[in-house]
Design a protein around this motif. Structure first.
Motif, PDB file in Angstrom:
ATOM      1  N   THR A  25      53.765  44.791  32.498  1.00  0.00           N
ATOM      2  CA  THR A  25      53.377  46.084  31.995  1.00  0.00           C
ATOM      3  C   THR A  25      51.823  46.289  31.313  1.00  0.00           C
ATOM      4  OG1 THR A  25      54.707  45.758  29.918  1.00  0.00           O
ATOM      5  CG2 THR A  25      55.911  46.522  31.798  1.00  0.00           C
ATOM      6  N   HIS A 103      64.960  44.442  39.018  1.00  0.00           N
ATOM      7  CA  HIS A 103      63.808  45.198  39.095  1.00  0.00           C
ATOM      8  C   HIS A 103      62.835  45.031  40.444  1.00  0.00           C
ATOM      9  CE1 HIS A 103      59.296  45.881  38.169  1.00  0.00           C
ATOM     10  NE2 HIS A 103      59.718  46.879  37.908  1.00  0.00           N
ATOM     11  N   ARG A 105      59.167  45.671  42.413  1.00  0.00           N
ATOM     12  CA  ARG A 105      58.024  46.340  42.390  1.00  0.00           C
ATOM     13  C   ARG A 105      57.422  46.206  44.084  1.00  0.00           C
ATOM     14  NH1 ARG A 105      53.208  45.403  38.058  1.00  0.00           N
ATOM     15  NH2 ARG A 105      54.715  46.821  37.044  1.00  0.00           N
ATOM     16  N   ASP A 134      59.264  50.054  40.705  1.00  0.00           N
ATOM     17  CA  ASP A 134      57.728  50.329  40.591  1.00  0.00           C
ATOM     18  C   ASP A 134      57.228  50.591  41.894  1.00  0.00           C
ATOM     19  OD1 ASP A 134      58.194  50.238  37.862  1.00  0.00           O
ATOM     20  OD2 ASP A 134      57.387  48.462  37.620  1.00  0.00           O
TER      21      ASP A 134
END
Length: 316
Positions: A25, A103, A105, A134
């Motif tokens: 991040t 998560h 991405r 993401d």
């Protein structure tokens, strides 16, 4: 006597979770939100990890956030591998007992990510609320080797590296303009006679792939008086009715403000490749999203090829 997590070589393994969150991040506040802790806790855990390793992992600034040092980059590779191994082991033991979580991405070309993947992944996220996604729709290549993404949609197939890849889909591009532009600018029957028209194009020396130089091949000697690095910018500029642009059909066909110009003469077919790091491919959340994206591309072949203007969605 049971040892705590810091007794082995002086490293608290739980600190690596904080390290990975900050590395991904690039700010303590964003990492804190992802980890559901206070940002001061994140900063403290990073300081403790740096002290235990006797090295500086991040260059810190108020404007630039946390940027990895060379030592941080080295640790990132190890920490990422540890995380993947733990996740894989956990899934082996839990099997299907728990819902999909974690998560992911996803990196993509700008136009495909903004106009196709964004609505598709919104539906996927709704069906799987425990998976955080993401989406990176960017006008450049996303690096899987640098862990910029877990899954990537690319214009070109990777030539090397430990990746799993498959051809995702074909898609078509055509020349588009507004009805008002075409009314005020009579269009010739032959592309060689288009010298009187204004065109939009990429900034040639800044394109990240030669695959993007559509205009130069389709209309030799075309004059582009407005160039940009962004296909989304070309789309919005074309809507102003001052110039023509070669755009993907999945972007332009759904918009009634744009009309395909001589599609029988100017129709370009290109491909997207779906890629993933080999060590991540078997993770359940990665596999689920991978399969969903493939299914979304398959059922939307007519849209991608400019045959229809309405997007379809796979069942949840």
């Amino acid at each position: 006597m049971q040892k705590n997590t810091r007794d082995i070589n002086g490293v608290n393994w739980d600190d690596l979770r904080y390290f990975l969150a900050v590395a991904r991040t690039q700010t303590a506040s964003a990492a804190a939100k992802r980890l559901n802790v206070d940002h001061t806790t994140v900063a403290r855990r990073i300081r403790e990890l740096e002290a235990s390793l006797a090295t500086v992992l991040f260059e810190k600034s108020r404007s630039g956030g946390f940027a990895l040092t060379s030592e941080g980059q080295r640790l990132l590779s190890y920490a990422d591998t540890i995380e993947t191994t733990v996740q894989s082991a956990s899934e082996q033991f839990t099997g299907g007992a728990h819902s999909l979580s974690g998560h992911v991405r996803v990196g993509s070309t700008e136009g495909f990510g903004s106009f196709f993947l964004a609505p598709q992944l919104a539906r996927f996220a709704q069906a799987h609320p425990d998976i955080s996604i993401d989406l990176l729709p960017v006008p450049h290549f996303v690096s899987l080797s640098k862990r910029e993404a877990d899954i990537a949609i690319l214009l070109e197939r990777p030539e090397r590296g430990q990746y799993v890849h498959t051809k995702l889909c074909d898609y078509q591009l055509r020349l588009y303009g507004t009805p008002s532009y075409l009314e005020s600018h009579p269009f010739p029957e032959k592309t060689a006679e288009m010298h009187g028209h204004a065109f939009l194009n990429y900034v040639t020396d800044l394109v990240f792939s030669p695959e993007l130089l559509y205009l130069d091949r389709a209309i030799p000697n075309a004059k582009a008086n407005f160039c940009t690095t962004s296909i989304v910018a070309q789309y919005h500029a074309a809507l102003q009715g001052t110039a023509l642009a070669i755009l993907p059909c999945f972007m332009a066909e759904p918009d009634p403000g744009l009309v395909a110009v001589v599609p029988e003469q100017i129709s370009i077919t290109r491909h997207f490749w779906l890629c993933c790091r080999e060590d991540l491919r078997k993770l359940r959340r990665i596999s689920a999203l991978w399969d969903y994206v493939r299914q979304a591309a398959e059922i939307n072949r007519p849209l991608l090829m400019g045959e229809v203007s309405i997007m379809a969605f796979p069942p949840p």
